[in-house]
Design a protein around this motif. Structure first.
Motif, PDB file in Angstrom:
ATOM      1  N   PRO A 103       0.753  -1.235   0.087  1.00 65.07           N
ATOM      2  CA  PRO A 103      -0.163  -0.192   0.014  1.00 65.07           C
ATOM      3  C   PRO A 103       0.990   1.292  -0.059  1.00 65.07           C
ATOM      4  O   PRO A 103       1.811   1.340   0.500  1.00 65.07           O
ATOM      5  CB  PRO A 103      -0.718  -0.139   1.302  1.00 65.07           C
ATOM      6  CG  PRO A 103      -0.881  -1.546   1.761  1.00 65.07           C
ATOM      7  CD  PRO A 103       0.760  -2.036   1.215  1.00 65.07           C
ATOM      8  N   ALA A 104       0.323   2.334  -0.474  1.00 65.44           N
ATOM      9  CA  ALA A 104       0.977   3.672  -0.711  1.00 65.44           C
ATOM     10  C   ALA A 104      -0.252   4.638  -1.061  1.00 65.44           C
ATOM     11  O   ALA A 104      -0.905   4.551  -1.533  1.00 65.44           O
ATOM     12  CB  ALA A 104       2.271   3.516  -1.678  1.00 65.44           C
ATOM     13  N   ALA A 105       0.490   5.948  -0.852  1.00 67.37           N
ATOM     14  CA  ALA A 105      -0.384   6.928  -1.277  1.00 67.37           C
ATOM     15  C   ALA A 105      -0.362   7.470  -2.747  1.00 67.37           C
ATOM     16  O   ALA A 105      -1.113   7.951  -3.314  1.00 67.37           O
ATOM     17  CB  ALA A 105       0.072   8.192  -0.220  1.00 67.37           C
ATOM     18  N   GLY A 106       0.729   6.924  -3.544  1.00 67.90           N
ATOM     19  CA  GLY A 106       0.845   7.227  -4.924  1.00 67.90           C
ATOM     20  C   GLY A 106       2.084   6.462  -5.487  1.00 67.90           C
ATOM     21  O   GLY A 106       3.041   5.737  -4.467  1.00 67.90           O
ATOM     22  N   TRP A 107       2.023   6.354  -6.625  1.00 69.50           N
ATOM     23  CA  TRP A 107       3.188   5.492  -7.333  1.00 69.50           C
ATOM     24  C   TRP A 107       3.772   6.219  -8.376  1.00 69.50           C
ATOM     25  O   TRP A 107       2.866   7.000  -9.192  1.00 69.50           O
ATOM     26  CB  TRP A 107       2.654   3.925  -7.949  1.00 69.50           C
ATOM     27  CG  TRP A 107       2.181   3.155  -6.681  1.00 69.50           C
ATOM     28  CD1 TRP A 107       3.036   2.326  -6.233  1.00 69.50           C
ATOM     29  CD2 TRP A 107       0.967   3.076  -5.989  1.00 69.50           C
ATOM     30  NE1 TRP A 107       2.372   1.528  -5.333  1.00 69.50           N
ATOM     31  CE2 TRP A 107       1.056   2.034  -4.971  1.00 69.50           C
ATOM     32  CE3 TRP A 107      -0.261   3.724  -6.045  1.00 69.50           C
ATOM     33  CZ2 TRP A 107       0.102   1.813  -4.436  1.00 69.50           C
ATOM     34  CZ3 TRP A 107      -1.365   3.431  -5.347  1.00 69.50           C
ATOM     35  CH2 TRP A 107      -1.349   2.539  -4.488  1.00 69.50           C
ATOM     36  N   SER A 108       4.906   6.062  -8.779  1.00 70.42           N
ATOM     37  CA  SER A 108       5.528   6.169 -10.144  1.00 70.42           C
ATOM     38  C   SER A 108       6.467   5.419 -10.465  1.00 70.42           C
ATOM     39  O   SER A 108       6.719   4.352  -9.797  1.00 70.42           O
ATOM     40  CB  SER A 108       6.312   7.854  -9.966  1.00 70.42           C
ATOM     41  OG  SER A 108       7.271   7.642  -9.201  1.00 70.42           O
ATOM     42  N   ALA A 124       3.199  12.872   2.216  1.00 71.33           N
ATOM     43  CA  ALA A 124       3.755  14.121   1.926  1.00 71.33           C
ATOM     44  C   ALA A 124       4.461  14.368   0.400  1.00 71.33           C
ATOM     45  O   ALA A 124       5.303  15.086   0.098  1.00 71.33           O
ATOM     46  CB  ALA A 124       4.893  14.465   2.863  1.00 71.33           C
ATOM     47  N   LEU A 125       4.161  13.234  -0.313  1.00 68.99           N
ATOM     48  CA  LEU A 125       4.714  13.285  -1.755  1.00 68.99           C
ATOM     49  C   LEU A 125       6.130  13.114  -1.794  1.00 68.99           C
ATOM     50  O   LEU A 125       6.710  13.329  -2.849  1.00 68.99           O
ATOM     51  CB  LEU A 125       4.323  14.543  -2.401  1.00 68.99           C
ATOM     52  CG  LEU A 125       2.566  14.835  -2.656  1.00 68.99           C
ATOM     53  CD1 LEU A 125       2.568  15.832  -3.178  1.00 68.99           C
ATOM     54  CD2 LEU A 125       1.778  13.647  -3.233  1.00 68.99           C
ATOM     55  N   GLY A 126       6.584  12.631  -0.740  1.00 73.07           N
ATOM     56  CA  GLY A 126       8.100  12.101  -0.797  1.00 73.07           C
ATOM     57  C   GLY A 126       8.202  10.646  -1.057  1.00 73.07           C
ATOM     58  O   GLY A 126       7.465   9.841  -0.886  1.00 73.07           O
TER      59      GLY A 126
END
Length: 391
Positions: A103-108, A124-126
């Motif tokens: 799980p994560a807040a976002g991926w790239s 925090a987008l880090g």
């Protein structure tokens, strides 16, 4: 001022499916329309019909990513989330593979060699973690607690400065060279303060480090050897400043009471030229070997080696650059609004200026570059792949 004309109705029907008025021949009508488009678009060809390829169904809150030959869909709803990989050139087929991810807040994601670098991001987008996964199966090969960037035939791992307003490429601590195949550390270079990092494409890969005090170092991404060093003037160093185009670095910085662009050689960092720019917001991006700028007056391009302006596009400020992984040797892809206010015009921006190349139907939104085309949402539960002609 550019005037854009798009041919075709909402369905994009071919011209021979529409009946011309009986008193006007079809051949004469088409010739007049083509001539008008060539004149009004500055020599560009009329916008063409695109043949869309339906992509996979999107779960709620899904994240869509492009990485090398893959179209990636992360479904965050299961526990744990799933990552599905499709062929970016033919996304209407079954997935190549599907795996679970933490799980994560976002991926790239991006590709280094034969490895997919999947980055997990926190609130925090880090960057919190990077997993190296097999491009063929999606299975994890290694995992590191840093942000890992591809750099040509190598990779580098860094700790990002945590920032909700400007994440990415501003780093601190130590830069580590990474073997993409194993995730092992090859070399390490400590940073005395925060710095901006640029992983440069090409073979061999290079890493540009710009410290807050203006010291610049160019490192070989394979072994950490310093290939160049220099000093830059005070500037607002960030993920988009300076820019690197081929063998040149271009910095936006204050000069007196104004703002200037200054070009430098790489790796020697010897100044070559400097010129003032208009005050206000300025966005710079490499485009097909040039440095393309967008300000309040329009779009333009300069030769990064000489600072000479190659072309200007006064109407370009109204066009939006499509997000996605760009390549400095390729044109930018931009979207504009058609005359009917509903459809989107597609243009490429490169060495010869802008070229309107295609039209997207009404309702297409959230487009991003993936492989040789665009992935867009169309108001349904699916994404659609729109292949673009090579420039």
């Amino acid at each position: 001022m550019s005037v854009l004309i798009e041919l075709g109705d909402d369905r994009g029907a071919p011209l021979d499916e529409r009946r011309p008025p009986p008193q006007v021949s079809r051949r004469w009508r088409v010739a007049v329309l083509v001539a008008a488009c060539v004149l009004l678009l500055g020599g560009a060809a009329p916008a063409a019909r695109l043949t869309p390829q339906p992509g996979p169904a999107l779960p709620a809150r899904a994240t869509v990513l492009g990485a090398g030959p893959l179209l990636l869909v992360v479904d965050p709803e299961p526990n744990p989330p799933t990552l599905s990989a499709y062929d970016s050139a033919a996304p209407n087929g079954p997935p190549r593979w599907r795996v679970t991810v933490p799980p994560a807040a976002g991926w790239s994601a991006e590709v280094a060699g034969e490895v997919l670098l999947l980055v997990e991001r926190d609130q925090a987008l880090g960057a919190r973690m990077t997993t190296g996964r097999s491009l063929r199966t999606g299975e994890p090969v290694w995992r590191r607690p840093e942000r890992v960037y591809a750099a040509g035939d190598a990779a580098v791992a860094v700790s990002e400065v945590r920032s909700a307003s400007e994440p990415g490429r501003r780093v601190e601590g130590t830069v580590h060279g990474v073997d993409p195949a194993t995730g092992a550390t090859r070399w390490s270079v400590p940073l005395p303060s925060t710095a901006v990092l640029r992983a440069l494409p090409g073979l061999p890969g290079r890493v540009l480090l710009v410290q807050d005090d203006g010291l610049v170092r160019l490192l070989d991404a394979r072994d950490g050897t310093e290939r160049g060093r220099g000093q830059l003037p005070p500037a607002d160093y960030g993920p988009d400043n300076p820019q690197v185009v081929g063998a040149y670095l271009v910095l936006r910085h204050p000069r007196g009471g104004a703002v200037a662009l200054t070009g430098y050689d790489l790796p020697g960092l010897v100044p070559r030229w400097s010129s003032p720019v208009q005050p206000g917001e300025l966005i710079l991006r490499p485009c097909q070997g040039l440095l393309c700028g967008q300000d309040e007056q329009g779009r333009w391009a300069i030769d990064a080696g000489s600072g000479v302006r190659v072309w200007t596009w006064p109407g370009g400020a109204r066009w939006r650059t499509v997000a996605g992984p760009g390549v400095a040797t390729e044109p930018l892809v931009v979207l504009g609004i058609a005359a009917d206010g509903r459809r989107s015009l597609v243009a490429t921006v490169g060495r010869d200026g802008h070229r309107v190349s295609a039209v997207l139907p009404a309702g297409v939104t959230d487009c991003r570059r993936v492989g040789a085309g665009l992935i867009c949402r169309d108001g349904t539960a699916r994404v659609t792949f729109w292949p673009l002609d090579a420039p």
